[in-house]
Motif scaffolding. Sequence first.
Motif, PDB file in Angstrom:
ATOM      1  N   ARG A 156      15.157  11.120  23.137  1.00 39.01           N
ATOM      2  CA  ARG A 156      15.704  11.207  21.782  1.00 39.01           C
ATOM      3  C   ARG A 156      14.620  11.020  20.726  1.00 39.01           C
ATOM      4  O   ARG A 156      14.759  10.256  19.774  1.00 39.01           O
ATOM      5  CB  ARG A 156      16.836  10.197  21.586  1.00 39.01           C
ATOM      6  CG  ARG A 156      18.000  10.458  22.512  1.00 39.01           C
ATOM      7  CD  ARG A 156      19.152   9.553  22.261  1.00 39.01           C
ATOM      8  NE  ARG A 156      20.235   9.869  23.189  1.00 39.01           N
ATOM      9  CZ  ARG A 156      21.420   9.294  23.139  1.00 39.01           C
ATOM     10  NH1 ARG A 156      21.691   8.380  22.229  1.00 39.01           N
ATOM     11  NH2 ARG A 156      22.349   9.637  24.014  1.00 39.01           N
TER      12      ARG A 156
ATOM     13  N   LYS B 102      11.820  13.072  18.103  1.00 39.41           N
ATOM     14  CA  LYS B 102      11.639  14.312  17.348  1.00 39.41           C
ATOM     15  C   LYS B 102      10.163  14.674  17.302  1.00 39.41           C
ATOM     16  O   LYS B 102       9.328  13.886  16.857  1.00 39.41           O
ATOM     17  CB  LYS B 102      12.176  14.144  15.934  1.00 39.41           C
ATOM     18  CG  LYS B 102      12.069  15.398  15.090  1.00 39.41           C
ATOM     19  CD  LYS B 102      12.601  15.154  13.694  1.00 39.41           C
ATOM     20  CE  LYS B 102      12.394  16.385  12.827  1.00 39.41           C
ATOM     21  NZ  LYS B 102      12.817  16.147  11.430  1.00 39.41           N
TER      22      LYS B 102
ATOM     23  N   ALA C 151       9.495  19.451  25.533  1.00 39.87           N
ATOM     24  CA  ALA C 151      10.711  19.404  24.712  1.00 39.87           C
ATOM     25  C   ALA C 151      11.873  18.761  25.478  1.00 39.87           C
ATOM     26  O   ALA C 151      12.671  18.017  24.888  1.00 39.87           O
ATOM     27  CB  ALA C 151      11.081  20.813  24.254  1.00 39.87           C
ATOM     28  N   ARG C 152      11.966  19.024  26.776  1.00 38.63           N
ATOM     29  CA  ARG C 152      13.022  18.384  27.578  1.00 38.63           C
ATOM     30  C   ARG C 152      12.843  16.875  27.596  1.00 38.63           C
ATOM     31  O   ARG C 152      13.815  16.122  27.463  1.00 38.63           O
ATOM     32  CB  ARG C 152      13.019  18.942  29.008  1.00 38.63           C
ATOM     33  CG  ARG C 152      13.649  20.317  29.127  1.00 38.63           C
ATOM     34  CD  ARG C 152      13.996  20.641  30.573  1.00 38.63           C
ATOM     35  NE  ARG C 152      12.848  20.636  31.459  1.00 38.63           N
ATOM     36  CZ  ARG C 152      12.088  21.699  31.720  1.00 38.63           C
ATOM     37  NH1 ARG C 152      12.348  22.857  31.132  1.00 38.63           N
ATOM     38  NH2 ARG C 152      11.077  21.614  32.554  1.00 38.63           N
ATOM     39  N   GLN C 153      11.602  16.422  27.752  1.00 37.77           N
ATOM     40  CA  GLN C 153      11.348  14.975  27.740  1.00 37.77           C
ATOM     41  C   GLN C 153      11.664  14.368  26.372  1.00 37.77           C
ATOM     42  O   GLN C 153      12.182  13.247  26.294  1.00 37.77           O
ATOM     43  CB  GLN C 153       9.891  14.693  28.122  1.00 37.77           C
ATOM     44  CG  GLN C 153       9.613  14.792  29.598  1.00 37.77           C
ATOM     45  CD  GLN C 153      10.467  13.831  30.402  1.00 37.77           C
ATOM     46  OE1 GLN C 153      10.572  12.642  30.083  1.00 37.77           O
ATOM     47  NE2 GLN C 153      11.114  14.344  31.437  1.00 37.77           N
ATOM     48  N   ALA C 154      11.355  15.097  25.320  1.00 34.98           N
ATOM     49  CA  ALA C 154      11.681  14.603  23.977  1.00 34.98           C
ATOM     50  C   ALA C 154      13.188  14.440  23.823  1.00 34.98           C
ATOM     51  O   ALA C 154      13.668  13.455  23.238  1.00 34.98           O
ATOM     52  CB  ALA C 154      11.133  15.554  22.914  1.00 34.98           C
ATOM     53  N   ASP C 155      13.965  15.398  24.348  1.00 32.67           N
ATOM     54  CA  ASP C 155      15.423  15.301  24.282  1.00 32.67           C
ATOM     55  C   ASP C 155      15.927  14.093  25.056  1.00 32.67           C
ATOM     56  O   ASP C 155      16.802  13.352  24.586  1.00 32.67           O
ATOM     57  CB  ASP C 155      16.062  16.580  24.830  1.00 32.67           C
ATOM     58  CG  ASP C 155      15.888  17.773  23.904  1.00 32.67           C
ATOM     59  OD1 ASP C 155      15.554  17.572  22.715  1.00 32.67           O
ATOM     60  OD2 ASP C 155      16.071  18.917  24.377  1.00 32.67           O
ATOM     61  N   VAL C 156      15.372  13.885  26.255  1.00 31.92           N
ATOM     62  CA  VAL C 156      15.782  12.745  27.079  1.00 31.92           C
ATOM     63  C   VAL C 156      15.513  11.433  26.349  1.00 31.92           C
ATOM     64  O   VAL C 156      16.341  10.508  26.362  1.00 31.92           O
ATOM     65  CB  VAL C 156      15.048  12.771  28.444  1.00 31.92           C
ATOM     66  CG1 VAL C 156      15.221  11.452  29.184  1.00 31.92           C
ATOM     67  CG2 VAL C 156      15.552  13.931  29.296  1.00 31.92           C
TER      68      VAL C 156
END
Length: 197
Positions: free
Chosen positions: A79, A81, A72-77
């Motif tokens: 951007r 979904k 999830a952190r990598q997905a946030d980095v």
Amino acid sequence: MDEQEWDERYAARESLWSGQPNGALVSEARDLVPGRVLDVGCGEGADALWLAARGWDVTALDVSGVALERAARQADVQRLKVAWVHSGLVEAQLTDASFDLVSAQYPVLLRTGDHAAEHALMRAVSPGGLLLVVHHAEPAGGWQGHDADDYVLPADIAAVLDEDWRIEVNETRPRNVANGAGAHHTEDVVLRARRLR
């Protein structure tokens, strides 16, 4: 391995896998029209993120909360979904026939007499969709203390596919991974099957 064992394994290292999408997935999915995809045993999320970046609507599940937090952190980095699901496959509350692609890359699924994991994979695929299962070819002596007979392999899945399915690929391929856990494996078994109805 249960959830606690997986969490401990992930927590012991900053990253467990290479961080790159699996080669067989890239080879099989790069030319597909994006749709809904289920990533089974997503780990730290490299496959899920690769798919999301190419326009797929991704649901990714894993038993390890530690792995999912990293993913999830990598997905946030990046951007991107992704719907992250903290669950094993058999226990997950998935809608039947809802995914255009179900990808299980090196899944750790227990073999049972009722073929629960195999049927869970099959049920998730929508008519016309694909099931892609990739696993290491078993080396002489098994897998570092693990008995391959305890786990679902591509051959087990192929054996329970019925007339509603067409096997499109069932072969052993070379595998070239330079780093991360599993880098010592040199061959993979790739099963790709299409659900006809």
